[in-house]
Design an enzyme around this catalytic site. Sequence first.
Site, PDB file in Angstrom:
ATOM      1  N   ASP A 122      66.015  18.662 -10.289  1.00 33.79           N
ATOM      2  CA  ASP A 122      65.137  17.904 -11.168  1.00 33.79           C
ATOM      3  C   ASP A 122      64.161  17.137 -10.308  1.00 33.79           C
ATOM      4  OD1 ASP A 122      65.810  18.436 -13.803  1.00 33.79           O
ATOM      5  OD2 ASP A 122      67.668  17.296 -13.607  1.00 33.79           O
ATOM      6  N   ASP A 164      52.543  -7.182 -16.575  1.00 31.94           N
ATOM      7  CA  ASP A 164      53.182  -5.869 -16.790  1.00 31.94           C
ATOM      8  C   ASP A 164      54.496  -5.800 -16.016  1.00 31.94           C
ATOM      9  OD1 ASP A 164      53.898  -3.265 -17.038  1.00 31.94           O
ATOM     10  OD2 ASP A 164      51.962  -2.426 -16.387  1.00 31.94           O
ATOM     11  N   GLU A 203      55.711   0.624 -12.862  1.00 33.17           N
ATOM     12  CA  GLU A 203      54.350   1.024 -12.507  1.00 33.17           C
ATOM     13  C   GLU A 203      53.490  -0.202 -12.264  1.00 33.17           C
ATOM     14  OE1 GLU A 203      52.913   3.581 -15.562  1.00 33.17           O
ATOM     15  OE2 GLU A 203      54.500   5.065 -15.234  1.00 33.17           O
ATOM     16  N   PHE A 222      51.062  -3.593 -23.787  1.00 36.63           N
ATOM     17  CA  PHE A 222      50.778  -2.179 -23.973  1.00 36.63           C
ATOM     18  C   PHE A 222      51.312  -1.728 -25.327  1.00 36.63           C
ATOM     19  CE2 PHE A 222      52.111   2.230 -23.755  1.00 36.63           C
ATOM     20  CZ  PHE A 222      51.021   2.858 -23.161  1.00 36.63           C
ATOM     21  N   THR A 254      47.022   1.563 -28.596  1.00 39.53           N
ATOM     22  CA  THR A 254      45.870   1.249 -27.752  1.00 39.53           C
ATOM     23  C   THR A 254      45.937   1.925 -26.400  1.00 39.53           C
ATOM     24  OG1 THR A 254      46.959  -0.686 -26.832  1.00 39.53           O
ATOM     25  CG2 THR A 254      45.658  -1.008 -28.841  1.00 39.53           C
ATOM     26  N   SER A 273      46.718  -2.230 -21.579  1.00 37.23           N
ATOM     27  CA  SER A 273      47.361  -3.533 -21.473  1.00 37.23           C
ATOM     28  C   SER A 273      46.509  -4.401 -20.555  1.00 37.23           C
ATOM     29  CB  SER A 273      48.780  -3.401 -20.925  1.00 37.23           C
ATOM     30  OG  SER A 273      48.736  -2.938 -19.591  1.00 37.23           O
ATOM     31  N   LYS A 275      43.756  -2.709 -18.117  1.00 35.09           N
ATOM     32  CA  LYS A 275      43.944  -1.407 -17.459  1.00 35.09           C
ATOM     33  C   LYS A 275      44.549  -0.473 -18.492  1.00 35.09           C
ATOM     34  CE  LYS A 275      48.606  -1.461 -15.420  1.00 35.09           C
ATOM     35  NZ  LYS A 275      49.300  -2.439 -16.250  1.00 35.09           N
ATOM     36  N   ASP A 318      72.677  15.717 -15.782  1.00 38.46           N
ATOM     37  CA  ASP A 318      73.498  14.666 -16.368  1.00 38.46           C
ATOM     38  C   ASP A 318      73.456  14.634 -17.892  1.00 38.46           C
ATOM     39  OD1 ASP A 318      70.908  13.878 -16.533  1.00 38.46           O
ATOM     40  OD2 ASP A 318      71.179  11.953 -15.504  1.00 38.46           O
TER      41      ASP A 318
END
Lengths: 677, 565
Positions: A306, A343, A347, A375, A379, A382, A393, A513
Site C-alpha cells: 500500500d 489548521d 497538512e 475548511f 467551500t 480555509s 488557502k 488491515d
Amino acid sequence: MKMQAAPALFDSAIIRRAALDAVLKLDPRKLMRNPVIFVTEVVSILVTLLAIRDAAMDQSWGFQAGVAIWLWMTVLFATFAEAVAEGRGKARAASLRASRGETVARWIPNPDDLAITAPRNANALRRGDHVLVEAGEIIPSDGEVVQGIASINESAVTGESAPVIREAGGDRSAVTGGTLVVSDRIVVRITAEAGGTFLDRMIAMVEGASRQKTPNEIALDILLAGMTIIFLIAVVTLVGFASYSGSAPSVVVLSALLVTLIPTTIGGLLSAIGIAGMDRLVQFNVLATSGRAVEAAGDVDVLLLDKTGTITFGNRQAANFIAAPGVTMQEVAEAAVLASLADETPEGRSILVFARERHGIETPPMPADARPVPFTAQTRVSGMDLPTGSYRKGAVDSLAGAVKQEIPAELAAGIDRIARAGATPLAVARDGRILGAIELKDIVKPGIRERFVELRRMGIRTVMVTGDNRLTAAAIAAEAGVDDFIAEAKPQDKLDYIRGQQNEGRLVAMAGDGTNDAPALAQADVGLAMQTGTQAAREAGNMVDLDSDPTKLIEVVEIGKQLLITRGALTTFSIANDVAKYFAILPAIFVAQYPGLMALNVMGLTSPQSAILSAVIFNALIIVGLVPLALRGVAYAPVGAAALLRRNLLIYGLGGIVAPFIGIKIIDVLLTFIGVA
Amino acid sequence: MTLIGWAQIALVLGIALALAVPVGKWAAALAQGRLGPIAGLDRAVLRVAGVDPSRGQGWQAYLVAMLAFNAAGFVLLYLILRLQGVLPLNPQGFDGVPPFLAFNTAISFVTNTNWQAYSGEAAMSHFSQMAGLTVQNFLSAGTGIALAFAVMRAFAAGGVQQLGNFWADLTRVTLWLLLPIAIVAGFAFIAMGVPQTLEASVTATTLSGAEQIIPLGPVGFQLAIKHLGTNGGGFFGVNSLHPFEGPTALATSLQIILQTVIPFGLCLTFGRIVGDMRQGRALLFVMAGFILVATLAIYAAESSGNPIHQAAGVGSMLGNMEGKDVRFGQALAALFSATTTGASCGAVNAMLDSFTPLGGMVPLFLIQLGEIVPGGVGSGLYGMLIFALLSVFVAGLMVGRTPEYLGKKVQAREVKLAMLAVLVLPAVILGLASIALVIPMGVASLQDAGPHGLSEMLYAYTSAAGNNGSAFGGLTADTPWLDTTLGLAMMLGRFAYLIPVLAIAGSLAAKPRAPEGPGTLPTHGPLFIGLLAGVILILGGLQYLPALALGPIAEHFAMLAGTTF
C-alpha cells in the site's frame, strides 16, 4: 519498531532445560520422525550392546565403548539442538501464558439490553456472545467492538505499552483476548471459541506444539532418508566384499562408518533450523500461522505494498511555495503561515514547519482577535481573518472562484506543473488576491527506494497500490522506485492483480488491515495482517504483524529466505563432509588386508582405531558446533541468486569438503596426545 | 602419452560434439512433430500403423504402452532365440539357445544393455542376429529416446497432463532418426572392410598350412546400430576388437562418434524443447567434461604401464598394451573405453580386464555414476535430469527459494521419486555383487583371485544394472546363477529406474512453469555445471568407494608394491 526482549542465544536457563529435554527426546517413538537420527540411535544401541558383551566376556572393550559413547553423543547433540531451539520459544510462551490468566467476563445475555450482565468464566464464552469490558479490565477473548470506543494496552501480545484506540465500526474494531482496557467501556462480540484465541494460537505457535513439518522440510527429509538408505546399502554390502577379500570388519567399525556417512549433521539440525526460523519472526513481532507461510515468504516474487503508510508517510506535506508574478516568496510564505495557523490537520502543520525551516518564519502565537475560517467540503477553502487582512488557502479552482480572480498565466503554469508531478497544489490568497501556491506532496519514506533496489536484486518486484489517480500514482511510483503500481485501486483490483500474477506462476505477498483487504490477504501466498486491523483481516492473512508496520513485509521475506538458505547450506555442508570420512575410515578398516591402502590415509591418522574414533567424534561435535549457526541462521545478503550461490557453495560446499580433514586430524592428534588411541 | 594420441582424442571427440548439433536439432523437430519435407510420409506411416500423434498420453498411459511394447519384444526375442534351430537363415546350423542364456540375452537386448554371455559367431544364427538382436537394437534405442522426449516435454509444458504419444515417438525416432544414420554408417563400415553377407564363413589356409574357418555374417549394418543406439552387442564375441568388427582406426573412430552423437545431441534437443539452449549446453558440458577427464585418466594409467612388468624387464615402452590392438593404439582405446562405458554402449575395442587397475576402474566408475555421462540414448539424458533436479534441490535452497529447475518447483514428490530412481543402481549393483562374491555359485565364475576377481564381479553387475553391457572379461558369465541375476539386474536397472522418472515427468508437466528472474537459481553457468558434476560424484558415486577400495584401488597399490595375487 519494537523488538521483544530476546533471550540470549545461549541463555543458561534455556540450556539447562534443553539438556534435560534432549535426554527425554531420545524416546525412539519421538525420534522416528527424524529418520537419520533414528538410524543413528538404533546403531548406538547396537554398538552399546556389543561393547557390554565384549566387556562381559573379558575382551578388550575400550574402543567399542568409545565409539558407543560418541554415537550416543551424536544423537544427544541432535536432540539438544532441537531442545534449545524449542526452549527459546517456550520461554516466550511462558510469559504469554502468564498474561492470559483466568478472566471472569461480564456476559451480556441479551445484546439489546446492555444493562443486564452476568459473570461468566472466559473459557465458557462462545463465539457470538457479547461482553462488557470497562477500564481496568482484561478483555476475555478475541472479539469485535460493537459499541463504544476505548483505549487499550496491548502490550501482552505486542510488547508495546502505549495504548491504542479501538472503536466500533471501521478498521480498528478488533480486540485481542488478554489485553487491558485502559479507559472507557466497550461492548465486544466474541469471535473466537475458547482455546482458539489469538493468544492461544500464539502460545501454541511459539511453543512449537502445533508444529508440523513444512513442505520443504518434508522434501529434505526424503532426500536425507534416501541418502541414509544408500549408505546403509553401501555399508551392509561391504560385509560381502570384505568377506571375499578375506577380512571381517567388526560391526562396531561398520556402524562407525555408517553413522559418519549418513547426513547426521543436517538430520540433527533440521528441525532446530525450522523452529529458529519461526522464532526469528516472533522476535520480530510477526506471528506466522504456519511454517509453510514462512517458507512461502522466501519464495515471494511480487510484493504488493500500500502506498500510504508503507511507501509514503501517509499524509501530504508542504514541499514548496511558488509565487505569482510581482509577489515575493516571503509574502507567499507569510500568507501561507497565517492561512494555516488555525489548521490542525497534518497538512496544515506541515506548512508551518516548512515555512519555518525553509523560509525562517517562526510560527506566531494565535492572535486574540483572529477569526478562523474552517475548511468545509462545500467551500474547500480555509483560513483566518485578522484585523490586518484576511488569509485563505484552498483548492486552486475553489479559491479562484471564491476571490473571483483569474490566476496569472505564469502561476497557472507553475500550478499545472505541480499537478502533473503528482503533487497537490493549494492556492494562497490575501485580501482576495491570489499570491501564490503551496505544493503538497506525498513524502516517500527515506531509505525505501534503496530497499526496493535490494528487493529487485533479490528478484522481487514491488508493486504500489494506491487510491490516487494515475498521474499522482505514477509520480510517486517513479520517486519511490517501485516496479509497477495500481492506481485508483479498489479491493477487487488487488484481488485480480494477485490472481493474475499467481496464474503466471508468481508468488505474491501483501500487507493489509481493512476488512475489504481480507479477500486479497487470503488469496496472497503471504498475507501479513496488521494487529490493529479488523478481525476479518487477521483471520484472512497467514501472518500477523504485532507492530502493525506494513514495511515489515520486506523483513518477513528476508527471514523466509534466510530459513531456506540455512537449510540448504547445512545440507550441502553435511553431504560434502562425507569425502573426508571415507579417507579416514576406509584405510583404517582394510589396512590389515591391503597394506597399500595406507596411501589413502592422507590425513596421516595415528592408528586405525584413532582414525575411526576421530571421525565419529568429529561427526558428533560438528552438530553441536553448528547449533549457533542453525539458530541464528546463515547471513543473508540481498544480492542476486547467482552471487548467493557462489558464496554459499564456496563456504558450505568447499568448506564442507575441507573442514573435516582438518577437524578429524586435530581430534586424532588430541586422542594420540592423551594416549587414548 | 603422445601428442598424436592427444590429437586423436581431440579430433574424434570434437567431431562427435559437432555432429551432435544437427542431430540434436533434428531430434527436437521429431519430438515436436515438425517433420518438414517428410511430414506427408510420416503421416502416411502413422496412419497405416493406426497411430494418432495428436492423441497424448498421461505418464501412466505412456508407461504402460512402453512396458507392453518391451514385454512383447522380450517374448518375441526369447522365442526367436529358443527356436533358432528351426528358423531360417541358419547356415551354421546352430541349435536353439538354452533357456537361461536365452532369458538373459532377451532381457539384455530389450533393455538396451547388450550384455553378452555368449559369443555371437559360435551361438547365434544370422536370423537371430538380424531379426532378433538387431531389431531390438533399434527398438530399445527408440524406446529410450521416446522416453527422453516425454521427459523433455514435461519440462517445457506447464499445467498439462499429457507427455506425448509413445507410439508416435517410437515410430518417428526409429524411422527418421536411427534408421537413416544407421544406413549411412552401415555403408561406411562396409566400405572400411566390415563384411555384410549371409555366408556363414570362409575357409582359409594359413601360412603354416593349417586350415582356418573365418566366420562371416551380416555384420556391417548391425555394427552401425550397435553403436548408434548405444547397444553394444557385438556380432562377434570379442566385439569391436575383432578385425571384421573394428577393422581400422578410422572404423573405431566412427564407432566412438556414433555411440556418443545421440546422447550428446539429446542435450541440445532438450535445450531446444525447453526453449533455452543454454540449459542444454550446460548438461552437454558436464557430460563431455566427464568423458574428457575419464579418457585422460585411462590414457594416463595405461601409458604409465605396469611397474611389475617393467621390473621384470617385460614392460613395453608404450606402457600397458595388453588387451589393446596396435591398430587403434592407447589413445583411441582410452577414448573408446571411456565413451562406451560413459555412454552405456558396452562395445569394446580393448579388453578392460587387461587394463591397469586404475585404467579399468575408470570405465567401471563411469557406469556406476548412473550411465548419465553421457549415458545411453535417451536414458542418459533423463538420468542426467534426475541429478539436475537433485542438484537444484540442494543448491536451490542456498539461494533462499523453494528450488526450481526451469521454472518447475522441485518438491517432496519429485525428490521422493528421484531418490527412488537413484536408489536402484546401488541397491542392485552392490547388493547382487556382494552376494555373488560370497556364494560358491558366484565365486566359481571368477578367473582371477584377489582384488581383480572382485573387480570382475563388481563390473558384471555394474554393467548389467547400468544397462551398459560391456564385459570386464575374465568372468564365466553363462551360468544359471549369473544369467538369472544379471538378467534381473538389467531389468531393474532399466525399468525400476524409468518408472519413477516417468512419474516425475507426469508431476512436472502438471506444474506451472514459473518465470525466471534475478532471484532464480541460474542453471546454465559454470557454477551450476561444477555443482552438477559435484552432486553426480557425491550422490551418484561415493557409495561405491568402499567396494572400489577393495577392488581396483587395493589392486593398484598392491601393483605399486609389487604384490600379486
